[in-house]
Write a protein that holds these residues in place. Sequence first.
Motif, PDB file in Angstrom:
ATOM      1  N   ALA A   1       1.146  -1.408  -0.075  1.00  0.00           N
ATOM      2  CA  ALA A   1       0.233   0.354  -0.019  1.00  0.00           C
ATOM      3  C   ALA A   1       0.492   1.365   0.045  1.00  0.00           C
ATOM      4  O   ALA A   1       0.514   2.778  -0.553  1.00  0.00           O
ATOM      5  CB  ALA A   1      -0.927  -0.200   1.315  1.00  0.00           C
ATOM      6  N   THR A   2       2.122   1.120   0.190  1.00  0.00           N
ATOM      7  CA  THR A   2       3.297   2.037   0.515  1.00  0.00           C
ATOM      8  C   THR A   2       3.549   2.217  -0.579  1.00  0.00           C
ATOM      9  O   THR A   2       3.760   3.894  -0.621  1.00  0.00           O
ATOM     10  CB  THR A   2       4.307   2.304   1.267  1.00  0.00           C
ATOM     11  OG1 THR A   2       5.267   1.202   1.203  1.00  0.00           O
ATOM     12  CG2 THR A   2       3.459   1.825   2.815  1.00  0.00           C
ATOM     13  N   LEU A   7      -5.344   7.353  -4.928  1.00  0.00           N
ATOM     14  CA  LEU A   7      -5.926   6.346  -5.140  1.00  0.00           C
ATOM     15  C   LEU A   7      -7.102   7.352  -5.708  1.00  0.00           C
ATOM     16  O   LEU A   7      -8.296   8.440  -5.213  1.00  0.00           O
ATOM     17  CB  LEU A   7      -5.947   5.961  -4.073  1.00  0.00           C
ATOM     18  CG  LEU A   7      -7.878   5.488  -3.424  1.00  0.00           C
ATOM     19  CD1 LEU A   7      -7.942   4.035  -3.713  1.00  0.00           C
ATOM     20  CD2 LEU A   7      -7.956   5.286  -1.646  1.00  0.00           C
ATOM     21  N   ILE A   8      -7.824   5.709  -6.570  1.00  0.00           N
ATOM     22  CA  ILE A   8      -8.988   6.530  -7.012  1.00  0.00           C
ATOM     23  C   ILE A   8     -10.448   5.882  -6.855  1.00  0.00           C
ATOM     24  O   ILE A   8     -10.227   4.304  -7.334  1.00  0.00           O
ATOM     25  CB  ILE A   8      -9.202   6.860  -8.609  1.00  0.00           C
ATOM     26  CG1 ILE A   8      -8.218   7.963  -9.174  1.00  0.00           C
ATOM     27  CG2 ILE A   8     -10.865   6.906  -9.164  1.00  0.00           C
ATOM     28  CD1 ILE A   8      -8.139   8.095 -10.647  1.00  0.00           C
ATOM     29  N   LEU A  23     -11.514   5.037   3.711  1.00  0.00           N
ATOM     30  CA  LEU A  23     -11.801   3.880   4.319  1.00  0.00           C
ATOM     31  C   LEU A  23     -10.838   2.894   4.044  1.00  0.00           C
ATOM     32  O   LEU A  23      -9.928   2.751   4.673  1.00  0.00           O
ATOM     33  CB  LEU A  23     -13.602   2.755   3.951  1.00  0.00           C
ATOM     34  CG  LEU A  23     -14.783   4.058   4.234  1.00  0.00           C
ATOM     35  CD1 LEU A  23     -15.715   3.016   3.921  1.00  0.00           C
ATOM     36  CD2 LEU A  23     -14.492   3.596   5.502  1.00  0.00           C
ATOM     37  N   VAL A  24     -10.536   3.056   2.058  1.00  0.00           N
ATOM     38  CA  VAL A  24      -9.146   2.388   1.634  1.00  0.00           C
ATOM     39  C   VAL A  24      -7.998   2.195   2.137  1.00  0.00           C
ATOM     40  O   VAL A  24      -7.503   1.764   2.684  1.00  0.00           O
ATOM     41  CB  VAL A  24      -9.179   2.399  -0.026  1.00  0.00           C
ATOM     42  CG1 VAL A  24      -8.051   1.334  -0.884  1.00  0.00           C
ATOM     43  CG2 VAL A  24     -10.519   1.562  -0.056  1.00  0.00           C
ATOM     44  N   LYS A  29      -3.738   1.476   5.677  1.00  0.00           N
ATOM     45  CA  LYS A  29      -2.221   2.590   6.108  1.00  0.00           C
ATOM     46  C   LYS A  29      -1.864   2.781   4.824  1.00  0.00           C
ATOM     47  O   LYS A  29      -0.879   3.175   5.381  1.00  0.00           O
ATOM     48  CB  LYS A  29      -1.658   1.998   7.290  1.00  0.00           C
ATOM     49  CG  LYS A  29      -2.774   1.045   8.084  1.00  0.00           C
ATOM     50  CD  LYS A  29      -3.418   1.458   9.054  1.00  0.00           C
ATOM     51  CE  LYS A  29      -4.206   1.301   9.853  1.00  0.00           C
ATOM     52  NZ  LYS A  29      -5.586   2.007  10.832  1.00  0.00           N
ATOM     53  N   MET A  30      -2.191   3.485   3.889  1.00  0.00           N
ATOM     54  CA  MET A  30      -1.988   4.305   2.838  1.00  0.00           C
ATOM     55  C   MET A  30      -0.880   5.472   3.721  1.00  0.00           C
ATOM     56  O   MET A  30      -0.860   6.110   4.646  1.00  0.00           O
ATOM     57  CB  MET A  30      -2.308   4.983   1.832  1.00  0.00           C
ATOM     58  CG  MET A  30      -3.070   3.697   1.227  1.00  0.00           C
ATOM     59  SD  MET A  30      -4.550   3.769  -0.173  1.00  0.00           S
ATOM     60  CE  MET A  30      -4.646   1.644  -0.869  1.00  0.00           C
TER      61      MET A  30
END
Length: 387
Positions: A1-2, A7-8, A23-24, A29-30
Amino acid sequence: ATYIDILITNTSIYRPTPSIASLVINMFKMREDVQAYHLGGMGCAFGVVGLNMVRDMLKAHPGKICLFVSSEVVTSAFYPGQRKEALVTNALFRMGGTASILTNNPAWRSRSKYQLQHCLRVHTGASDRAFSALNWEPDEEGINGCVITKTLPSEAASVLDKGVRKMTPRIMTWGQYAEAAVNYFQIGVARLSSGKLCTAPRPYQPDYTRCADYFLMHAGGYAILRGVQKGLRLPAEQMLPSFASLRDFGNTSSASTWYTWSYIESTVGVRKGQTVLQVGVGGGMKSGVAYWRALRDVRDIHPCWAHLGGKPLTEADLPRPISNEYKSIFDMPSTRTAAEQQQAIKATDAAPRVTYTDVDKAAAAAEVIRLHAEAVTSGDLDAVAAL
């Protein structure tokens, strides 16, 4: 995720606060500097239309990595009333979600499955007829529901036809360009000679099976898919993946074409160099068309299709046939003359359907407010939830 820079996310009916994007970010944990965007109310088309936004974002931010999430959560849109046009959505739509990573970072090329070669979108919302084909509105009792009018299939066919027509010149083969040139020449000769030298042929439509190897059509319903099949003159085997998605998962809205794609990867696979035509359509009305090329051989069994054991379905596995002759007033416009299309539109306009005048809308809105006020005053929280 890093690794994610952009993010769309998208859901049409369900629009929570915080958003799906938030929420994503929280779940995985982005990073704090991730560029997050959530779009709602875009309908079934966003799974393909959104690729235009992804492309533009990556052009503006070269080398970045984008996570593109298309989903639909229909629980909040369940309709408990009696209006038939709204009850249809309870039976047709299903929840679904897909996620894909897109990037123009050269370092990721060896890990990539496909290359996006073309994408475009069409929006016919300036037409009142198209704009009102699919609505979220109250019924006569003030109960909100997603209303599908009788004009939806023809409007969906129209916007799909426009999107595919715009994409066609970009994906035709050189042989098809030659065939089109001969066709236009014959039409010109027939007009100049008033039909004495030759009769005017029908407008040229290419064999789309020579333009693409696989077709991902929005699984909006049996009539929609059959109309697309007839309009594009596609054989049953090319349409079967979309019908398989409809059979097993229903209309998953913006995620539907991605379910169809995962079916192809899970059953027959995609070979390097093969092409994929992805077509989405949604309320508004809008359509999106994308054209992909495989960078390597792909054969992945996705979890949603694990129950098939890697074996493709046959037409016999479908609840209704797809290879027989299909006749509907909602055929793709490209299969008719302009006069025939106008006649079909008049026929759908003449069909009885529930409509609201401005006075009716105002009265319905006032009634909803009154019922809410009564429920709150009486402490009937169940009644508030039902509204």
